[in-house]
Design a protein around this motif. Sequence first.
Motif, PDB file in Angstrom:
ATOM      1  N   ALA A  84       4.468  94.437  49.942  1.00  0.00           N
ATOM      2  CA  ALA A  84       3.623  95.040  48.906  1.00  0.00           C
ATOM      3  C   ALA A  84       3.556  94.147  47.675  1.00  0.00           C
ATOM      4  CB  ALA A  84       4.158  96.417  48.529  1.00  0.00           C
ATOM      5  N   ASP A  85       4.692  93.551  47.331  1.00  0.00           N
ATOM      6  CA  ASP A  85       4.776  92.658  46.175  1.00  0.00           C
ATOM      7  C   ASP A  85       3.806  91.490  46.303  1.00  0.00           C
ATOM      8  OD1 ASP A  85       6.612  91.523  43.797  1.00  0.00           O
ATOM      9  OD2 ASP A  85       6.272  89.907  45.226  1.00  0.00           O
ATOM     10  N   ARG A  86       3.654  90.960  47.524  1.00  0.00           N
ATOM     11  CA  ARG A  86       2.791  89.802  47.715  1.00  0.00           C
ATOM     12  C   ARG A  86       1.343  90.111  47.356  1.00  0.00           C
ATOM     13  NH1 ARG A  86       5.805  87.165  46.238  1.00  0.00           N
ATOM     14  NH2 ARG A  86       4.500  85.364  46.704  1.00  0.00           N
ATOM     15  N   LEU A  87       0.915  91.361  47.541  1.00  0.00           N
ATOM     16  CA  LEU A  87      -0.484  91.703  47.236  1.00  0.00           C
ATOM     17  C   LEU A  87      -0.673  92.083  45.770  1.00  0.00           C
ATOM     18  CD1 LEU A  87      -1.762  93.640  50.391  1.00  0.00           C
ATOM     19  CD2 LEU A  87      -2.154  91.275  49.733  1.00  0.00           C
ATOM     20  N   TYR A  88       0.191  92.928  45.223  1.00  0.00           N
ATOM     21  CA  TYR A  88      -0.083  93.357  43.846  1.00  0.00           C
ATOM     22  C   TYR A  88       0.243  92.266  42.829  1.00  0.00           C
ATOM     23  CZ  TYR A  88       4.699  94.416  42.123  1.00  0.00           C
ATOM     24  OH  TYR A  88       5.990  94.331  41.680  1.00  0.00           O
ATOM     25  N   GLN A  89       1.015  91.248  43.231  1.00  0.00           N
ATOM     26  CA  GLN A  89       1.280  90.135  42.329  1.00  0.00           C
ATOM     27  C   GLN A  89       0.078  89.192  42.213  1.00  0.00           C
ATOM     28  OE1 GLN A  89       3.890  89.150  40.386  1.00  0.00           O
ATOM     29  NE2 GLN A  89       5.201  90.902  40.815  1.00  0.00           N
ATOM     30  N   LEU A  90      -0.889  89.309  43.116  1.00  0.00           N
ATOM     31  CA  LEU A  90      -2.057  88.427  43.050  1.00  0.00           C
ATOM     32  C   LEU A  90      -2.793  88.532  41.718  1.00  0.00           C
ATOM     33  CD1 LEU A  90      -3.528  88.626  46.664  1.00  0.00           C
ATOM     34  CD2 LEU A  90      -2.736  86.565  45.499  1.00  0.00           C
TER      35      LEU A  90
END
Length: 518
Positions: free
Chosen positions: A267-273
Amino acid sequence: MSVARNTLVQSSLTLASRILGMVRDILLIAKIGAGPIGDAWATAQQFPNLFRRIFAEGAFASAFVPTYARTLEAEGAEAARDVAQEALRVLFAATAALTIVAQIFMPWVLLLIHGGQADDPESYGLAVLLTRITMPYLTFMAIAALLSGVLNSAERFVLSAGVPTLLNLCLIPAAFVAPDAEGTALAAAMAYFVAGLLQAGALWWGVNRQKVRLSLIGWPRLTPAVKKVLKLAIPGTIAASGTQINIIVSQSLASFEVGAKSWLYAADRLYQLPLGLVGVAVGVAILPRLSRAARASDDGSSRQTMDEGIGLAMALTLPAAAALMIAPVFLIDAFFTRGEFLPSDAAMSGSALFHFAWGVPAFVLIKVLAPAFFAREDTKTPMRYALVSVVINTVLGAGLFFWMKSNGGAGFIGLAIATSVAAWMNTALLAMTLLARGWYTPGPRLVSGVVRAALATAIMSAAVWFMLQNLPEIRAELWDSRIASAAAIVFAGGVIYAFAALLTGAIRISDIRQALRR
């Protein structure tokens, strides 16, 4: 350069890095999966990711740049070089010593962030080994941060924004080195070390090209100038890293639920974008201008810079946050479900992504509001607010985590909720303090722009929702490919938002032309 132009440089290079980062994560998550090995790998990345986001993504530079720039302007290039060199030696000595101590005591250090799996010797031992391998990244990132600050002070953003790409270029091949999950995790940990060395080396070359000659050879000295840098840098780094500290806290609690670290990582990989593409880029771009305006007591220029920064950040962040809230499971499933990462893992990860998503605007605003304090060499106030957010995140996150688990639910979802609540509280405290001190008052054009951006986001959201309702037909036209369907919907949503933003006046052609003009 204008805020928008500097942000465009930052965001374009960051986008290239993030695209490679998505490729990296798709490959590594498929090979490693969710479970004890995936949790150990997520743990080993906690320190490198924290240091990268603190140092490479501008938090340290936000504290260093005003002091360096002030010395450069007031005393000349040679005095500024001396400040940078002495600070570099002290920073290198401190981080190298910390790395060595951490290597020795790593089994006990990990009790703080991976204690929930300490009773599994095999998994815990792997986490210790992987983290020992990735730990030296701290020293490389400290050096890279200071060198980036020197370049950013001269408004040279290309190299400092581009070097993170080297990390992904090193990690991608690691996915093909070993046939099993554990071997892949070991190869990827080693790739972190190589990447750190290359990143620091590339920035050293860039600083030399600016004719700023620095040397690590020499005994570190706490000169008055270095003490001043550290006095600002330490609280400033903590202040700009509140969100990342909250992530560490959440990951530590998640260790008590096997698989939760892996789900939160995906999840972190997407919302950190949007945070990396927008928040960090805008924050780095506006800091030099805010610092100059503060030295000149130019309140008009300072407000205009903040208006531009916040307006641009919200125009780009609101649609991203809305898309993540509308289709969290769909996006996780499309990009990460393959190999060892199962559809059930995507469902769990997506439930966390939804709650991270409504915190995305706050994560970005923190990066944009904090530089208004840093430019005035006030790093303690944002630090206090960051620590308040950490306390809120810890107390609320622990409460929700164990309460939800005791009621038969997934406790890690409570951690995502707490992280977003803490971010909004941090944002509110920063904004109210700027208003109370008279350092910044939003102009009517900004308010109007944010309202228009919200309207354009609503139009885009309706279109994306409609496309998701007709997903089977869309997939049938795209070779029944999940990732092709996701890419098509994301692209279509972006195009629709662009037209809606032009239609509502959230973005104007004249503004784009003016922003891109020197």
